[in-house]
Design an enzyme around this catalytic site. Structure first.
Site, PDB file in Angstrom:
ATOM      1  N   ASP A 131      52.335  10.041  22.044  1.00 39.49           N
ATOM      2  CA  ASP A 131      52.058   8.442  22.102  1.00 39.49           C
ATOM      3  C   ASP A 131      51.125   8.413  21.530  1.00 39.49           C
ATOM      4  O   ASP A 131      50.214   7.285  21.386  1.00 39.49           O
ATOM      5  CB  ASP A 131      52.289   7.790  23.299  1.00 39.49           C
ATOM      6  CG  ASP A 131      51.467   9.050  24.460  1.00 39.49           C
ATOM      7  OD1 ASP A 131      51.062  10.360  23.607  1.00 39.49           O
ATOM      8  OD2 ASP A 131      51.093   8.927  25.878  1.00 39.49           O
ATOM      9  N   GLU A 132      50.153   9.474  20.949  1.00 38.02           N
ATOM     10  CA  GLU A 132      49.459   9.707  20.296  1.00 38.02           C
ATOM     11  C   GLU A 132      49.279   8.729  18.782  1.00 38.02           C
ATOM     12  O   GLU A 132      47.950   8.720  18.277  1.00 38.02           O
ATOM     13  CB  GLU A 132      48.217  10.708  20.096  1.00 38.02           C
ATOM     14  CG  GLU A 132      47.781  11.602  21.168  1.00 38.02           C
ATOM     15  CD  GLU A 132      47.657  13.163  21.037  1.00 38.02           C
ATOM     16  OE1 GLU A 132      46.399  13.102  20.596  1.00 38.02           O
ATOM     17  OE2 GLU A 132      48.085  14.147  22.063  1.00 38.02           O
ATOM     18  N   TYR A 155      45.349  15.423  14.321  1.00 35.69           N
ATOM     19  CA  TYR A 155      46.456  16.245  14.589  1.00 35.69           C
ATOM     20  C   TYR A 155      47.998  14.901  14.558  1.00 35.69           C
ATOM     21  O   TYR A 155      48.585  14.623  14.230  1.00 35.69           O
ATOM     22  CB  TYR A 155      46.846  16.902  16.188  1.00 35.69           C
ATOM     23  CG  TYR A 155      47.960  16.060  16.854  1.00 35.69           C
ATOM     24  CD1 TYR A 155      49.235  17.475  16.813  1.00 35.69           C
ATOM     25  CD2 TYR A 155      47.756  15.447  18.110  1.00 35.69           C
ATOM     26  CE1 TYR A 155      50.310  16.977  17.490  1.00 35.69           C
ATOM     27  CE2 TYR A 155      49.162  15.008  18.741  1.00 35.69           C
ATOM     28  CZ  TYR A 155      49.914  15.971  18.737  1.00 35.69           C
ATOM     29  OH  TYR A 155      51.017  15.991  19.096  1.00 35.69           O
ATOM     30  N   LYS A 159      51.318  14.065  13.299  1.00 37.79           N
ATOM     31  CA  LYS A 159      52.587  13.036  13.843  1.00 37.79           C
ATOM     32  C   LYS A 159      53.560  12.368  13.014  1.00 37.79           C
ATOM     33  O   LYS A 159      54.154  12.196  13.122  1.00 37.79           O
ATOM     34  CB  LYS A 159      52.318  12.768  14.677  1.00 37.79           C
ATOM     35  CG  LYS A 159      52.406  14.849  15.313  1.00 37.79           C
ATOM     36  CD  LYS A 159      53.260  16.213  16.208  1.00 37.79           C
ATOM     37  CE  LYS A 159      54.616  15.160  16.490  1.00 37.79           C
ATOM     38  NZ  LYS A 159      55.901  16.252  16.252  1.00 37.79           N
TER      39      LYS A 159
END
Length: 346
Positions: A131-132, A155, A159
């Site tokens: 969800d980040e 990060y 993603k």
């Protein structure tokens, strides 16, 4: 079904491997065994005739292609990734190499294999994300599958890039893809650099428990076994090309989570109580997202899935597991970077 699981010696990947084997699937576990991997995570199923291990790095395009050719999977569940935000701040290159280039290699190998097999209708490429990628929320609102991407760390940016690659291979080449974005996982076998195991192990050692900033950052917590069940549900019944957000429906401020862990330790390990005396506020992480929260309506209404473990139940199970499994976590404390504050390079 024979499932190729990448990153199957990691935290979430090993939970998927264990559940898939228990459900009667065959599993090919592809893992490079980097610092956060641990084959003890899958020791309970390692002797099962349906389990196979391949030590291959997804950055090795030739090696990945060989696994497809020799193991002939019916589906891919792609979990291999660099995933620690603090490490991504100090060394973003590894995150680009693994999460972006590695995913590209896997997609190309899967596409070539799928075409060579005559485009089997049942083949799936299931990409597991976070969800980040959606960025940070204010006090209200939740992430849906239509929320615009707004990654704020190396990060999450890596993603987000891998998510876009997977969807592009679905749209451009027709590869039958699925994407899931999950909230924060926790549970047994969680590598001891992440928040919950850090709190447990610092408390047991009588050391200061670090809480970033004022502890007001909010996360939605998902028990790892629930997540593995959701992932296998999406693989089996998800609509090709669809994205599914997987949430734990357990929002908590970091400071409240830490206090819950301390209270649980007071009950299960009273010898060193009270543990909340060890809470120490430290300099916040650069670019620390304030709040994550997932709207799980789609997976609940379309696939009938919802989490089964509350945060209180999951924390109790997790603390009890760490108390019983020192032989698992003790050697991991000596691995590179574990126990040291990372992510302050900026």
């Amino acid at each position: 079904m024979k499932i190729l699981v990448t990153g199957g010696a990691g935290f979430i990947g090993s939970a998927v491997v264990r559940q898939a084997i228990t459900a009667g699937h065959q599993v090919v576990n592809l893992d490079a065994l980097t610092y956060a991997a641990c084959l003890e995570n899958v020791a309970s199923v390692a002797d099962d005739p349906g389990y196979t291990f391949e030590k291959v790095d997804i950055r090795d395009r030739v090696g990945v292609a060989r696994v497809f050719a020799t193991r002939a999977p019916d589906a891919v569940m792609h979990l291999a990734a660099e995933s620690h935000v603090d490490r991504s701040i100090d060394g973003p290159g590894a995150f680009i190499d693994t999460n972006v280039t590695g995913t590209f290699n896997l997609l190309e190998a899967a596409r070539a294999y799928w075409l060579a097999r005559g485009r089997p209708a049942g083949f799936r490429f299931h990409h597991i994300s976070t969800d980040e990628v959606y960025g940070s929320l204010g006090a209200a609102g939740k992430f849906t599958e239509d929320t615009p991407y707004d990654p704020r760390s190396p990060y999450s940016a890596s993603k987000a890039a891998s998510d876009h690659l997977v969807r592009a291979w679905g749209e451009t080449y027709g590869l039958p893809v699925l994407v899931t974005n999950c909230s924060n996982n926790y549970g047994p076998f969680h590598f001891p650099e992440k928040l919950i195991p850090v709190v447990i192990l610092k408390a047991l050692a009588g050391q200061p428990i670090p809480v970033y900033g004022d502890g007001s950052n909010v996360r939605d917590w998902l028990f790892v076994e629930d997540h593995a069940d959701a992932l296998l549900t999406v693989l089996a019944r998800g609509q090709v090309g669809r994205t599914y957000n997987i949430g734990g429906e357990n929002e908590a401020r970091n400071i409240d989570l830490v206090r819950l862990i301390c209270t649980t330790l007071d009950r299960l390990h009273p010898q060193t109580a009270p543990h909340d005396r060890l809470i120490t506020f430290v300099t916040d992480r650069p670019g620390h997202d304030q709040r994550y929260a997932i709207d799980p309506t789609r997976i609940r209404t379309e696939l009938g899935w919802r989490p089964s473990v509350t945060l209180e139940q999951g924390i109790a199970q997790t603390v009890a597991w760490y108390l019983k499994n020192e032989a698992w976590w003790r050697p991991l404390l000596a691995r590179d970077g574990v126990g040291n504050r990372l992510g302050v390079a900026s």
